[in-house]
Write a protein that holds these residues in place. Structure first.
Motif, PDB file in Angstrom:
ATOM      1  N   UNK A   1      -5.435   3.731  -6.873  1.00  0.00           N
ATOM      2  CA  UNK A   1      -4.684   2.720  -6.138  1.00  0.00           C
ATOM      3  C   UNK A   1      -3.289   2.704  -6.733  1.00  0.00           C
ATOM      4  N   UNK A   2      -2.284   2.758  -5.890  1.00  0.00           N
ATOM      5  CA  UNK A   2      -0.909   2.693  -6.344  1.00  0.00           C
ATOM      6  C   UNK A   2      -0.270   1.483  -5.687  1.00  0.00           C
ATOM      7  N   UNK A   3       0.245   0.562  -6.491  1.00  0.00           N
ATOM      8  CA  UNK A   3       0.910  -0.628  -5.983  1.00  0.00           C
ATOM      9  C   UNK A   3       2.400  -0.477  -6.207  1.00  0.00           C
ATOM     10  N   UNK A   4       3.178  -0.627  -5.165  1.00  0.00           N
ATOM     11  CA  UNK A   4       4.622  -0.581  -5.302  1.00  0.00           C
ATOM     12  C   UNK A   4       5.239  -1.662  -4.432  1.00  0.00           C
ATOM     13  N   UNK A   5       6.446  -2.049  -4.754  1.00  0.00           N
ATOM     14  CA  UNK A   5       7.171  -3.029  -3.960  1.00  0.00           C
ATOM     15  C   UNK A   5       7.791  -2.342  -2.746  1.00  0.00           C
ATOM     16  N   UNK A   6       8.026  -3.128  -1.710  1.00  0.00           N
ATOM     17  CA  UNK A   6       8.680  -2.603  -0.514  1.00  0.00           C
ATOM     18  C   UNK A   6      10.141  -2.295  -0.808  1.00  0.00           C
ATOM     19  N   UNK A   7      10.685  -1.360  -0.055  1.00  0.00           N
ATOM     20  CA  UNK A   7      12.096  -1.010  -0.174  1.00  0.00           C
ATOM     21  C   UNK A   7      12.940  -2.091   0.495  1.00  0.00           C
ATOM     22  N   UNK A   8      14.104  -2.382  -0.077  1.00  0.00           N
ATOM     23  CA  UNK A   8      15.059  -3.340   0.468  1.00  0.00           C
ATOM     24  C   UNK A   8      16.340  -2.580   0.786  1.00  0.00           C
TER      25      UNK A   8
END
Length: 168
Positions: A15-22
């Motif tokens: 599982x890879x958790x990353x923040x959304x791009x802004x």
């Protein structure tokens, strides 16, 4: 939610958790603890375009600390205000892919830049011949805000760097 993802990872894989791009907005202060959270910048700028990623660094009181810039010249160059007198060729040139994710990481002693997971710069502040470099970037002057300069023509999106990966 996190517990469910972690539980699922044990049985199903990574599982890879990353923040959304802004989307990058120029000349806007962005709260950012650069020492705790590396900055990722997405760009599709190409070698020789002379476009620039130009990030200004500030302390918690909006006091200017310095600038980190990458210029898409041929070869690609970097600049760190108060540390390098001029733009200098990256010691390692980045991969040739058009879409690039640059990661800027700062500690009390160094600035590290990677591109598509390849380390292209590991700059030790003590290596600078400029006497202002260490006092500007050491641990007494933490970066708490960033701003993409109006001179930045390369940065398209940004997000915090960091993933959680679990392999069963």
């Amino acid at each position: 939610m996190i517990r469910l993802l972690l539980f699922t990872a044990v049985f199903c894989g990574t599982v890879v958790l990353t923040a959304d791009w802004t989307a990058v907005e120029r000349d806007v202060y962005i709260p950012w603890d650069l020492e705790a959270t590396p900055l990722q910048i997405e760009t599709d700028s190409t070698l020789g375009s002379n476009e620039k990623t130009w990030v200004w660094l500030y302390n918690k009181d909006s006091g200017y600390i310095g600038t980190v810039a990458v210029t898409f010249s041929s070869p690609i160059q970097y600049y760190i205000s108060y540390c390098t007198a001029k733009a200098t060729d990256l010691p390692v040139q980045p991969p040739v892919e058009v879409d690039k994710i640059w990661t800027i990481t700062k500690s009390e002693t160094a600035l590290i830049i990677t591109c598509n997971d390849v380390e292209v710069l590991n700059y030790l502040f003590t290596d600078s011949s400029d006497k202002n470099c260490v006092p500007k970037y050491d641990g007494k002057n933490d970066v708490q805000q960033i701003k993409f300069s109006s001179d930045d023509t390369a940065s398209d999106f940004f997000r915090p760097s960091g993933t959680i990966s679990l392999v069963p």
